[in-house]
Design an enzyme around this catalytic site. Sequence first.
Site, PDB file in Angstrom:
ATOM      1  N   HIS A  10     -60.718 -39.180   1.834  1.00  0.00           N
ATOM      2  CA  HIS A  10     -59.303 -39.402   1.499  1.00  0.00           C
ATOM      3  C   HIS A  10     -58.445 -39.041   2.711  1.00  0.00           C
ATOM      4  O   HIS A  10     -58.739 -38.068   3.422  1.00  0.00           O
ATOM      5  CB  HIS A  10     -58.898 -38.553   0.289  1.00  0.00           C
ATOM      6  CG  HIS A  10     -57.536 -38.921  -0.215  1.00  0.00           C
ATOM      7  ND1 HIS A  10     -56.400 -38.446   0.378  1.00  0.00           N
ATOM      8  CD2 HIS A  10     -57.149 -39.759  -1.189  1.00  0.00           C
ATOM      9  CE1 HIS A  10     -55.345 -38.977  -0.251  1.00  0.00           C
ATOM     10  NE2 HIS A  10     -55.774 -39.774  -1.207  1.00  0.00           N
ATOM     11  N   GLU A  64     -56.583 -47.461   1.166  1.00  0.00           N
ATOM     12  CA  GLU A  64     -55.301 -46.795   0.932  1.00  0.00           C
ATOM     13  C   GLU A  64     -54.522 -46.686   2.234  1.00  0.00           C
ATOM     14  O   GLU A  64     -54.795 -45.784   3.043  1.00  0.00           O
ATOM     15  CB  GLU A  64     -55.542 -45.378   0.393  1.00  0.00           C
ATOM     16  CG  GLU A  64     -56.281 -45.318  -0.917  1.00  0.00           C
ATOM     17  CD  GLU A  64     -56.035 -43.992  -1.630  1.00  0.00           C
ATOM     18  OE1 GLU A  64     -55.564 -44.036  -2.769  1.00  0.00           O
ATOM     19  OE2 GLU A  64     -56.276 -42.932  -1.029  1.00  0.00           O
ATOM     20  N   GLY A 103     -50.004 -40.037  -8.055  1.00  0.00           N
ATOM     21  CA  GLY A 103     -48.867 -39.640  -8.904  1.00  0.00           C
ATOM     22  C   GLY A 103     -48.868 -40.248 -10.300  1.00  0.00           C
ATOM     23  O   GLY A 103     -48.687 -39.532 -11.295  1.00  0.00           O
TER      24      GLY A 103
HETATM   25  P1  PGA Z   1     -50.301 -42.089  -4.847  1.00  0.00           P
HETATM   26  O1  PGA Z   1     -51.663 -41.467  -4.241  1.00  0.00           O
HETATM   27  O2  PGA Z   1     -50.730 -43.014  -5.974  1.00  0.00           O
HETATM   28  O3  PGA Z   1     -49.533 -40.906  -5.341  1.00  0.00           O
HETATM   29  O4  PGA Z   1     -49.622 -42.839  -3.751  1.00  0.00           O
HETATM   30  C1  PGA Z   1     -52.805 -42.262  -4.070  1.00  0.00           C
HETATM   31  C2  PGA Z   1     -53.912 -41.468  -3.430  1.00  0.00           C
HETATM   32  O5  PGA Z   1     -53.631 -40.646  -2.539  1.00  0.00           O
HETATM   33  O6  PGA Z   1     -55.105 -41.630  -3.788  1.00  0.00           O
END
Ligand code: PGA
Length: 255
Positions: A94, A166, A234
Site C-alpha cells: 500500500h 491506487e 474512507g
Molecule cells: P480512500 O483510500 O478510499 O480513503 O481514498 C483507499 C486506500 O488507501 O486503499
Amino acid sequence: MRIPIIAGNWKMYKTPQEAVAFVNAIKGPLADLSAAERVVCPPYVALPGVAQALEGTEIAVGAQDLHWEDEGAYTSQVSGPMLKGLVKYVIIGHSETREYQGVTNEMVNKKAKAALHHGLHPIIAVGESLAINEAGNTQSFVETQIRAAFDGIPASDLERIVIAYEPIWAIGTGKSASGEQANAIIGNIRATIADLYDDAVAGAMRIQYGGSVKPNNMIEFMSQPHIDGALVGGAALKEDSFVELVRLAIEAKGL
Ligand code: PGA
C-alpha cells in the site's frame, strides 16, 4: 468470469470493540450480496475478534501488511505464520507503507512470496504519485512496480493474487481518477501480466481500483471492463456505505 472483489482497508481506524460491532452490523446485509467477494481489513489487533465474529459467513478478513520473515527481531512487525488461519487476504505495498515505512518494490516482492508461502492471498497495491502522473510517466512507473512485485512468482500462484491500482494522488483526497483513466492503466497492468505470464493468466487476474471510491462514483469504476473491484478506505468505514458499495458493484457488473 472474474468475481468482483470489494475490500475495505480500514487503515488505523476502529478499536477491536468497534471493529466487531461493525462486522456484526454488516454481516446480515452483506449475506445476500454474494455475487461479489467482500473483504474487511482491520488493524492487526482487531483481527482475532473480527475473524471470530465472521466465522460461518462468506465475508473474508484481510490484514493490512506482513513481514517477509517468519519470525525474528523485527519490533512492531507481524508475519505470515501469525496471520495464517486468521485471515485470507493481506494487503501488500500500500502506498502509505511505501511512503511512511520505506517499503520498496523489492520488499513488496518478498512480502508477496511470504504471503503465498503461508497460503495467504496477497492484494498487491501499486500506483503513481501526482508528480509522476503529471509528467506522463504513470504507465512505465506502474509497469516497473508490477514487474518487480511478480519477480519469481510462478504462474500457479497467480489465481490467489489480486492487484489494486491506487493512484496516490487519489487516496483520501476526494479526487479520483476517471473511470476511463483507471480502466486504461488497469488494462496496461493486465497487458504486463500477459507479457510476464500469458493471456489466460492475465485474463483471470482480478484488478481493483482504489482512491476516493465512494457510492457516488462506484458505478463509474465498476462498469469499466478491466476493473474488477475496489480497495476502499474512507467509504468502507461506515456500515451503510460499505454495503452500498458492494451492492453497486454487483449492479454495475449485471450480476
Ligand atoms: P480512500 O483510500 O478510499 O480513503 O481514498 C483507499 C486506500 O488507501 O486503499
